[in-house]
Design a protein around this motif. Sequence first.
Motif, short mmCIF file in Angstrom:
data_model
loop_
_atom_site.label_atom_id
_atom_site.label_comp_id
_atom_site.label_asym_id
_atom_site.label_seq_id
_atom_site.Cartn_x
_atom_site.Cartn_y
_atom_site.Cartn_z
N GLY A 452 -16.63 -31.67 -84.53
CA GLY A 452 -16.37 -30.37 -84.92
C GLY A 452 -14.92 -30.78 -84.31
N PHE A 453 -14.11 -31.41 -84.30
CA PHE A 453 -12.26 -32.19 -83.88
C PHE A 453 -11.50 -33.08 -84.52
CE2 PHE A 453 -13.57 -30.74 -80.40
CZ PHE A 453 -12.34 -30.23 -79.56
N GLU A 454 -10.65 -31.98 -84.90
CA GLU A 454 -9.67 -32.93 -86.53
C GLU A 454 -9.07 -34.08 -85.68
OE1 GLU A 454 -5.55 -31.20 -88.52
OE2 GLU A 454 -6.88 -29.83 -88.37
N GLN A 455 -8.08 -33.81 -84.42
CA GLN A 455 -8.21 -34.76 -83.53
C GLN A 455 -9.07 -35.40 -82.75
OE1 GLN A 455 -5.10 -36.67 -84.88
NE2 GLN A 455 -6.39 -37.89 -84.01
N VAL A 456 -8.94 -36.88 -82.46
CA VAL A 456 -9.82 -37.80 -82.21
C VAL A 456 -9.06 -39.28 -81.04
CG1 VAL A 456 -12.76 -38.83 -81.37
CG2 VAL A 456 -12.29 -36.99 -82.53
N ILE A 457 -9.37 -39.48 -79.81
CA ILE A 457 -8.45 -39.78 -79.55
C ILE A 457 -9.51 -40.34 -77.94
CG2 ILE A 457 -6.66 -40.82 -77.57
CD1 ILE A 457 -5.67 -38.65 -78.28
N VAL A 492 -17.77 -40.60 -87.96
CA VAL A 492 -17.23 -39.05 -88.22
C VAL A 492 -15.63 -38.37 -87.92
CG1 VAL A 492 -20.10 -38.17 -87.03
CG2 VAL A 492 -17.79 -39.28 -86.10
N ASN A 493 -15.22 -39.81 -87.70
CA ASN A 493 -13.68 -38.95 -87.85
C ASN A 493 -13.25 -40.39 -88.02
OD1 ASN A 493 -11.23 -38.58 -87.37
ND2 ASN A 493 -11.79 -36.32 -85.55
N PRO A 494 -12.36 -40.35 -89.21
CA PRO A 494 -12.09 -41.60 -89.75
C PRO A 494 -10.96 -42.22 -88.98
CG PRO A 494 -12.62 -40.26 -92.20
CD PRO A 494 -12.40 -39.62 -90.33
N ASP A 495 -9.85 -41.20 -88.95
CA ASP A 495 -8.84 -41.01 -87.70
C ASP A 495 -8.65 -41.24 -86.28
OD1 ASP A 495 -7.02 -40.95 -89.82
OD2 ASP A 495 -6.57 -38.80 -90.67
N THR A 496 -9.47 -41.50 -85.90
CA THR A 496 -9.88 -41.42 -84.52
C THR A 496 -9.03 -42.49 -83.32
OG1 THR A 496 -12.47 -40.66 -84.32
CG2 THR A 496 -11.34 -41.54 -82.61
N GLY A 502 -6.08 -52.82 -71.36
CA GLY A 502 -6.83 -53.58 -70.09
C GLY A 502 -6.80 -55.09 -69.67
N GLY A 503 -7.04 -56.37 -68.75
CA GLY A 503 -6.31 -57.52 -68.87
C GLY A 503 -6.09 -58.09 -69.74
N SER A 504 -7.25 -58.50 -70.68
CA SER A 504 -7.44 -59.35 -72.06
C SER A 504 -8.07 -58.80 -73.10
CB SER A 504 -8.08 -60.69 -71.22
OG SER A 504 -7.76 -61.16 -70.17
N PRO A 505 -7.60 -59.65 -74.03
CA PRO A 505 -7.91 -59.14 -75.23
C PRO A 505 -9.55 -58.89 -75.51
CG PRO A 505 -6.87 -61.33 -75.73
CD PRO A 505 -6.76 -60.96 -74.34
N VAL A 506 -9.65 -58.55 -76.51
CA VAL A 506 -11.07 -57.76 -76.15
C VAL A 506 -11.22 -58.21 -78.16
CG1 VAL A 506 -11.73 -56.77 -74.99
CG2 VAL A 506 -11.05 -55.88 -76.99
N GLU A 507 -12.62 -58.43 -78.69
CA GLU A 507 -13.41 -58.80 -80.28
C GLU A 507 -13.26 -57.23 -81.12
OE1 GLU A 507 -16.51 -62.27 -79.22
OE2 GLU A 507 -16.74 -60.75 -80.32
N MET A 508 -12.65 -57.16 -82.05
CA MET A 508 -12.32 -56.27 -82.49
C MET A 508 -13.19 -56.30 -84.29
SD MET A 508 -8.57 -55.20 -81.39
CE MET A 508 -7.64 -55.46 -79.68
N GLY A 509 -14.08 -57.30 -84.52
CA GLY A 509 -14.24 -56.72 -85.83
C GLY A 509 -14.71 -56.43 -86.37
N ARG A 510 -15.57 -55.17 -85.42
CA ARG A 510 -16.55 -54.65 -86.12
C ARG A 510 -16.34 -53.53 -86.40
NH1 ARG A 510 -22.02 -54.70 -81.74
NH2 ARG A 510 -21.99 -52.40 -82.66
N TRP A 511 -15.10 -53.10 -85.66
CA TRP A 511 -14.71 -52.00 -86.32
C TRP A 511 -13.01 -51.16 -87.14
CZ3 TRP A 511 -10.74 -51.14 -83.38
CH2 TRP A 511 -10.72 -51.87 -81.42
N ILE A 512 -12.40 -53.00 -86.22
CA ILE A 512 -11.03 -52.70 -87.26
C ILE A 512 -10.64 -53.10 -88.26
CG2 ILE A 512 -10.37 -55.69 -86.70
CD1 ILE A 512 -7.94 -53.22 -84.97
N GLY A 513 -11.10 -53.08 -89.20
CA GLY A 513 -10.68 -53.12 -90.67
C GLY A 513 -10.71 -51.52 -90.84
N ARG A 514 -11.39 -50.66 -90.16
CA ARG A 514 -11.06 -49.53 -90.35
C ARG A 514 -10.64 -48.37 -89.46
NH1 ARG A 514 -17.69 -48.14 -89.31
NH2 ARG A 514 -17.27 -50.74 -88.64
#
Length: 700
Positions: A452-457, A492-496, A502-514
Amino acid sequence: MNREERELRKEAEALMRQLTLEEKVGMVHGAELFRTAPVERLGIPALTMSDGPMGVRQEFEPASWKCVGNHDDYVTYLPCNSALASTWNRELARLTGEVLGAEARGRGKDVILGPGVNIKRSPLCGRNFEYFSEDPFLTKEMAVPYIQGVQNWDVAACVKHFAANNQETQRLWVDVKIDERALREIYLPAFHDAVRKGNSYTVMGAYNKIYTEHCCQSGFLLNQILRKEWGYEGVVVSDWGGVHDTQAAAFSGLDIEMSVTDNFDGYYMAEPLRKMVEEGKIPEEVVDEKVVHILMLMKRLHMLDGKRKSGTYNAPKHRQAALDVARESVVLLKNARGRLPLSPEKTKEILVVGENADWMHAPGGGSAEIKALYEVTPLMGIKMLLGGNTKVSYVKGYCQDPKEEAQGAQDKNWQADSLKDGGGTKGAHSSSEALTQYRRLLREEAVTKAKGFEQVIFIGGLNHEQDCEGNDRADMKLPYEQDCLIEELLEVNPDTVIVLVGGSPVEMGRWIGRAGSVLWSWYAGMEGGNALAEVLFGKTNPSGKLPESFYKSPMDCPAHIWGNFGEKETADYAEGVFVGYRYLDAYHVEPEFCFGHGLSYTSFAYGQVELVKENGKVYVDCQIANTGGMDGKEAVQIYLAPKGRTEEEPVRQLKGFGKIFLKSGEEKKLRIEIEGYSENMEVWAGSSLNDIRVRAVERI
Ligand code: BGC
């Protein structure tokens, strides 16, 4: 040693000669958890220490890890060293040091136990947030002004942990197996410059071993390298419980033994040392030399002449400094569809999702914990910035594991038992059916609402359960099923907008492309939430750049491919000098985000880059223009690449950088000093390691 130093030494020697053996021994070990014994007869005070590095730590009882619990030890909470390194701004490093020094002095401390300058060899190290970078040049360039800032307040910095303390797993006894070239090229330069250029008055030995010797009593590290090669006359303090043998410690360059237990007279450098001197097993001159170092330190800090500067804590300008650093530390990792910055005026309502939006990180992390005067969370920062005209809704979306024991609790601190366990690896916690079910409910609530929101963070990431002294992470995965949540939110909100803390990197592979827009925030201090909100809504143009490679997975990191890191007695640094980007470059491995990466809301054009030699120094003059629509700062990076490289050499190495502010449309020349240049090297200037813009030409 110059004349002034010789004079100082002479005075210290004269004072030392008036001391009895018992008094001298009292000065070389802890008589309390953070203090040595004074010699009142001669007006020699105790040496009082405190952690570091994000602020001055709360007060403990003298002989137990019980917090005093008064309300007079709240302090300014500064961004962590990784955040500071992310600014690529030496002036902010100096400012951070100044604040820390002033607050340490204001709290009556003589030594502040920081900065930590260990190299981030692996993204899994639990203390990475306390360290600057995977790169020795960036580390030392930030550490030197930081130390100078601290010491400007008649407080000693304590550069730690010397040396090769790059993991928490088995930290108390792991033996680092490393070739000397890698040690000298990667792991020692920051310490070298900290003492030689920064003049750090004190150094802390590390818990681990190197070449089979414990670092805090290592002949090789402390006598050969620190004292002999680098001519160090400052004070070497052990890490708390890092000493294991009286004779080895006495004959090494160590000056003060500290530990976590309350049997102060039983410390290796207490009664056992006095006895061995009396029995003739250790010459008294060995103790004398340590005492001379300590007295020289006291003189440097004006502890004996009544001319000492006074400091203060919680000054408004300290909070301003924390904000200044936090602003420049935020890294814009991705802004593919240009959704950021958001417009405060056009945003009538937003949904904020994620526990880190509403989480305070100050009290965690181990010895770096901070009793912060306050901490503006991201959610608070966003609400404060939007000022009531935008409706801000919040849902948690995920939650951490329930706590077994609150860290920093009044009655006991984890540190009391810190010598019982050598340090381990922390994987995912309990995943009971009930917890999984609860997280599913939180997720469903967030995703349903997001429709229901235009902008999600989304604001998630890590916390000090993962980024914490005494444990390394078992993997780089986002904890608490956040990957699922992010995937469903993007569905549901591609522009989220995705914000990770964090203090160290995390894996983002599952969603970073989208994901369209992704921001990275380190533990950014008491003003971190304000800084993040300013970046989200365009009041601050992001200029942070990654001080380390963000690998796609730990198996892209050489420490885990070639070396080892696990539950073994040795840590094999088989990757040698190929740490971080040096490995990725040479072996053509793509990280998720490369070293030095960080986007801006404006664009910068690089004009001609010229190599200039003047008065024995080499500079690069870069013509930089702000070609976009917003004022902003750019961190210009200079890499040196050997022509006709051999296999043993890194493809390129960072050897200079500078940060410049340019108004929209403005163009300026930036002069950057570079280190280690020779004729057979190419000089590359870039906006990141993988965004090299220009090769320098020599000015005729
Ligand atoms: C840490 C040091 C810290 C010391 C005193 C040790 O556990 O390794 O970094 O300064 O404790 O708290």
